[in-house]
Motif scaffolding. Structure first.
Motif: not given
Length: 233
Positions: A204-210, A195-202
């Motif tokens: 997702i954030r870049h996908l949202r920006e694009k 749950k500490r792994n933020n790979t997916i979160t990062v």
């Protein structure tokens, strides 16, 4: 034909160790000890995956990752000598697909390499025949799985292989919530999620920006707090 992997690390002992374990899995390994030498290899040869140390003389791994992403879509794994969040996020921002912190367990490294290659084979049509849903559309978004292209309102979206894979999974599951853990396992297919792994979160954030999307008023990717992510039907 065995997969061809580029290993770039100025610590020769580590590069040799990686080579031994990858050779044991029948991979072809090309080693470089500087960013400049690696860049020559990248321009002269085709690879299936690259493992890049961040701390390289003259040209660091971040720059090398950018150069790879200018021309290639194969997976990139970054090696970092310290467990610093900024290094990981920077690498993911520049188009890396995963990261491994030194010192690492060789078998974990091999598992991550295999997971990336499986994901790349599955979600890259040049490598896969699994293109049942060749074109997926949603609210001005057009994803062509066969050509690995994505358009938003008729404008091309430049996505990394991992971003493409995440978006495809969410589009194929429109109306359903997909947890970060499920996304992680479907893409990387290994047991090293926490749950500490933020790979997916990062990613997702870049996908949202694009996608010009926002967390507060999402048109595409909606966060279901404490559960996961979904694209509404």
């Amino acid at each position: 034909m065995p997969n061809k992997i580029l290993v770039v690390d100025d610590e020769r002992e580590i590069a040799d160790l990686i080579e031994v374990y990858l050779h044991n899995e029948n991979f072809t390994v090309v080693k470089c000890y500087t960013g400049e030498d690696a860049l020559e290899c990248i321009n002269a040869s085709d690879f299936d995956l690259a493992i890049l140390d961040i701390m390289l003389p003259n040209m660091n791994g971040f720059t090398l990752c950018q150069r790879i992403r200018d021309r290639h879509t194969y997976p990139v794994i970054m090696l970092t000598a310290k467990d610093e969040e900024t290094d990981k996020i920077t690498g993911l921002t520049l188009g890396a697909d995963d990261y491994i912190t030194k010192p690492f367990r060789p078998l974990e490294m091999v598992a991550r390499v295999k997971a990336q290659l499986r994901r790349y084979t599955k979600y890259n049509p040049a490598q896969s025949e699994d293109v049942a849903n060749e074109v997926i559309t949603h609210s001005g978004l057009i994803m062509n799985v066969k050509t690995h292209e994505c358009l938003l309102n008729d404008k091309s979206l430049v996505l990394t292989p991992t971003e493409f894979a995440i978006l495809r999974i969410l589009l194929e599951n429109k109306g359903n919530v997909v947890s970060a853990e499920e996304l992680f396992h479907r893409i990387w297919q290994d047991e090293y999620y926490s749950k500490r792994n933020n790979t997916i979160t990062v990613h997702i954030r870049h996908l949202r920006e694009k996608l010009n999307d926002t967390v507060e008023n999402p048109k595409y990717i909606k966060t279901i707090w404490g559960v996961g992510y979904k694209i509404e039907k």
